[in-house]
Enzyme design. Structure first.
Site, PDB file in Angstrom:
ATOM      1  N   HIS A   2     -55.830 -25.741 -47.067  1.00  0.00           N
ATOM      2  CA  HIS A   2     -54.809 -26.580 -46.263  1.00  0.00           C
ATOM      3  C   HIS A   2     -55.211 -26.487 -45.127  1.00  0.00           C
ATOM      4  O   HIS A   2     -54.076 -27.334 -45.028  1.00  0.00           O
ATOM      5  CB  HIS A   2     -53.925 -25.049 -46.660  1.00  0.00           C
ATOM      6  CG  HIS A   2     -52.825 -25.142 -46.042  1.00  0.00           C
ATOM      7  ND1 HIS A   2     -52.665 -24.712 -44.981  1.00  0.00           N
ATOM      8  CD2 HIS A   2     -51.542 -25.590 -46.040  1.00  0.00           C
ATOM      9  CE1 HIS A   2     -50.991 -24.794 -44.685  1.00  0.00           C
ATOM     10  NE2 HIS A   2     -50.599 -24.970 -45.591  1.00  0.00           N
ATOM     11  N   GLU A  14     -56.614 -30.420 -45.357  1.00  0.00           N
ATOM     12  CA  GLU A  14     -54.558 -31.210 -45.357  1.00  0.00           C
ATOM     13  C   GLU A  14     -54.143 -31.315 -44.260  1.00  0.00           C
ATOM     14  O   GLU A  14     -53.456 -33.003 -44.292  1.00  0.00           O
ATOM     15  CB  GLU A  14     -54.029 -30.103 -46.833  1.00  0.00           C
ATOM     16  CG  GLU A  14     -52.414 -30.991 -47.105  1.00  0.00           C
ATOM     17  CD  GLU A  14     -52.012 -30.051 -46.833  1.00  0.00           C
ATOM     18  OE1 GLU A  14     -50.384 -30.040 -46.470  1.00  0.00           O
ATOM     19  OE2 GLU A  14     -52.167 -29.271 -48.176  1.00  0.00           O
ATOM     20  N   HIS A  15     -53.942 -30.407 -43.241  1.00  0.00           N
ATOM     21  CA  HIS A  15     -52.776 -30.729 -42.341  1.00  0.00           C
ATOM     22  C   HIS A  15     -53.767 -31.137 -41.593  1.00  0.00           C
ATOM     23  O   HIS A  15     -52.676 -32.583 -40.943  1.00  0.00           O
ATOM     24  CB  HIS A  15     -52.826 -29.600 -41.796  1.00  0.00           C
ATOM     25  CG  HIS A  15     -51.488 -28.896 -42.251  1.00  0.00           C
ATOM     26  ND1 HIS A  15     -50.434 -28.112 -41.426  1.00  0.00           N
ATOM     27  CD2 HIS A  15     -51.400 -28.403 -43.109  1.00  0.00           C
ATOM     28  CE1 HIS A  15     -49.141 -28.095 -41.454  1.00  0.00           C
ATOM     29  NE2 HIS A  15     -49.847 -27.765 -43.139  1.00  0.00           N
ATOM     30  N   GLU A  53     -47.352 -20.732 -39.123  1.00  0.00           N
ATOM     31  CA  GLU A  53     -45.937 -20.927 -41.111  1.00  0.00           C
ATOM     32  C   GLU A  53     -47.030 -19.846 -41.611  1.00  0.00           C
ATOM     33  O   GLU A  53     -45.628 -19.350 -42.513  1.00  0.00           O
ATOM     34  CB  GLU A  53     -46.740 -21.813 -41.465  1.00  0.00           C
ATOM     35  CG  GLU A  53     -46.836 -22.689 -42.050  1.00  0.00           C
ATOM     36  CD  GLU A  53     -47.747 -23.525 -43.300  1.00  0.00           C
ATOM     37  OE1 GLU A  53     -47.789 -23.593 -44.504  1.00  0.00           O
ATOM     38  OE2 GLU A  53     -47.862 -24.729 -42.799  1.00  0.00           O
TER      39      GLU A  53
END
Length: 427
Positions: free
Chosen positions: A67, A70-71, A142
Site C-alpha cells: 500500500h 502504491e502511494h 490515514e
C-alpha cells in the site's frame, strides 16, 4: 493478438501478450464516450515474505509496504502524477488489496496520452529517503482515522482472529510502527520483484480502435528495459489456530457481531471448477440468508438482525472464508441460529430448486447491469479468479450450476471449516 467473441453477453475481447510478458486486454465500446484503464500487479498486503529478485534468501518486509508503494508511485521528481492526469481532463486513483495493486484512469478526452501516462508513471519508480519520510506521516494519519470506524474494526477484528500471526491479520495499510520501518531501499526491492511485466496486466476499454491502441501500447513498452523476470517465490499464508469468542468495547449504540468460517478445504485447480466453487459458496449463503429467504424474514421479525446484516464469501488463491455480520441485541442467540442453519442447510426449506432459480435470475440481472460499468468490468479482469477463465463466461457457468453441485461444494467447506466469533460491545 487473440480475439474472443462472447455470444451470451455480446462482447468482443482482444487479448495480447507482449514480448516483455505483459498481458493486455482490450474491450472496445463504440457506444461509450469514456475510456477506462486499469494497470494491475499481482502484489498485495499478503506479500511481505518472499525472495527479492536477484537474491537467494527469503526476506520479510514491514506490513503495509504494498500500500505504501502504491502511494509513492504517484510522486515523481517533477511533482504529483495526479496533476498531470487532471491537466489531461482525466481522473485517476489506485487501490491495494490482499493480493493485488491497481492503478486506474477514466477520461472522455486524451485517451492515448492517458494510457501513456498510466504506463509510464507505474513503470518509472522514484523513491528517496526524503519522500519516504514525508509519506510515512500521511499514511500513519490515514491508519489512525480507521480506528474510529466500528464496522471496519469489526471486519479487521474478525480477520485477525481467523488468521492469527499471518499477513491477513494485519491491516492492508500496516501499523504506525511498520510504516515507520519502511525505507526507500525496501520499496525498490519490492518494486523490482513484483512490478515486472510478466506479473502485471493492463485492461483498456472504451471507444478506441483496437489495432491503433495495441500498436500504441506495444511501442510504449518496446522503448523500456526491465529487470530480467524471475519466478516470484512467495510465502503461503500460514496462520495459527483461530481465536474465538473475543470482544472489544467501543462507542457503539448496539453490539456488533461477526461470525467467521475459515476455509480449510482444498480448492479446485481447474479454473472453471474454481469459478463454480466461488459461485456455489455465494449462492449457498444467499439460499440461506438473502432477504428472499424465510430464515432472513424470521430473524428480521424477531429482532435478531436488522438492515445491517450481511454475508460474504471472500476468495483468493491463498485463502477463503465466509463472514456473516450485523448489529444485534443478542449476539449469542444470533450465533447459535446462524451456525445451526449453516450446518443443517439440507433440511432448510430455503435450500430448494425454486429458490435457486430465483437467485440465479437476480444474480444474472445484477451481472448484466454491471456490464454498463467500465470500471466494474476492468476490476473483474484484474482479479486473481479471472486470470484463466473469463469474466464473460460467468453467465454460462452460472446457468448450468445445479443445487447438487452447490451442496457438494458447501459440504466440503463445512466439513473442514474453523469457526470464529467476534463481537464489539458498547462501552
Amino acid at each position: 493478438m487473440k480475439k474472443i467473441f462472447y455470444e451470451r453477453v455480446g462482447e468482443t475481447l482482444f487479448v495480447d501478450v507482449l514480448e516483455n510478458g505483459l498481458t493486455v486486454y482490450y474491450l472496445p465500446k463504440a457506444d461509450y464516450n469514456r475510456t477506462f484503464g486499469l494497470f494491475t500487479t499481482k502484489f498485495g498486503s499478503l506479500d511481505t515474505t518472499f525472495t527479492p529478485v536477484g537474491k537467494l534468501e527469503t526476506k520479510t518486509f514491514p506490513e503495509g509496504i504494498a500500500h505504501f508503494l502504491e502511494h509513492k508511485l504517484f510522486e515523481k521528481k517533477e511533482g504529483d502524477v495526479m496533476y498531470k492526469f487532471g491537466a489531461l481532463g482525466a481522473q485517476t486513483n489506485a487501490f491495494t488489496s490482499f493480493s493485488r495493486t491497481s492503478y486506474l484512469f477514466s477520461t472522455q478526452e486524451n485517451s492515448y496520452p492517458c494510457v501513456e501516462l498510466l504506463l509510464d508513471f507505474v513503470q518509472e519508480p522514484y523513491f528517496t529517503a526524503e519522500n519516504v519520510t514525508k509519506e510515512q506521516g500521511i499514511i500513519q494519519q490515514e491508519i489512525q482515522m480507521y480506528q474510529d470506524e466500528s464496522d471496519w474494526r469489526l471486519f479487521a477484528g474478525l480477520l485477525s482472529r481467523m488468521y492469527p500471526n499471518s499477513p491477513l491479520a494485519a491491516d492492508i495499510a500496516g501499523t504506525p510502527a511498520t510504516i515507520d520501518a519502511i525505507t526507500a531501499e525496501d520499496l525498490y526491492e519490492n518494486y523490482e520483484t513484483f512490478y515486472q511485466p510478466k506479473n502485471m496486466n493492463l485492461f483498456l476499454t472504451g471507444p478506441f480502435d483496437v489495432e491503433k491502441m495495441s500498436n500504441f501500447v506495444r511501442e510504449n513498452q518496446a522503448k523500456k528495459d526491465f529487470v530480467n523476470s524471475e519466478v516470484i517465490k512467495r510465502e503461503t499464508v500460514k496462520a495459527s489456530e483461530p481465536i474465538s469468542g473475543e470482544t472489544l468495547a467501543l462507542e457503539v449504540a448496539m453490539p456488533k457481531f461477526a461470525l467467521g468460517l475459515r476455509g480449510e478445504d482444498k480448492l479446485p485447480e481447474n479454473p472453471v471448477e474454481l469459478l463454480k466453487y466461488k459461485l456455489s459458496m455465494s449462492l449457498y449463503l444467499d439460499l440461506l440468508f438473502a432477504p428472499t429467504s424465510q430464515l432472513y424474514e424470521k430473524l428480521y421479525q424477531s429482532g435478531l438482525i436488522d438492515d445491517s446484516f450481511e454475508t460474504s464469501f471472500e476468495f483468493d488463491e491463498r485463502f477463503h472464508f465466509v463472514a456473516l455480520s450485523g448489529d444485534t441485541e443478542n449476539p449469542e442467540k444470533l450465533s447459535e441460529v446462524l451456525q445451526e442453519a449453516l450446518k443443517s442447510y439440507k433440511i432448510e426449506s430455503d435450500f430448494s430448486e425454486e429458490h435457486l432459480d430465483l437467485l440465479k435470475r437476480d444474480t444474472l440481472g445484477d451481472y448484466f447491469s454491471s456490464l454498463n460499468s467500465l470500471e466494474y468490468i476492468a476490476n473483474q479482469f484484474s482479479s486473481a479468479l479471472y486470470d484463466k477463465v473469463s469474466f464473460f463466461e460467468l453467465p454460462e457457468i452460472l446457468s448450468k450450476l445445479t443445487l447438487t453441485e452447490i451442496s457438494d461444494n458447501a459440504e466440503k467447506f463445512i466439513q473442514e471449516m474453523k469457526v470464529v466469533e467476534f463481537t464489539i460491545l458498547p462501552k
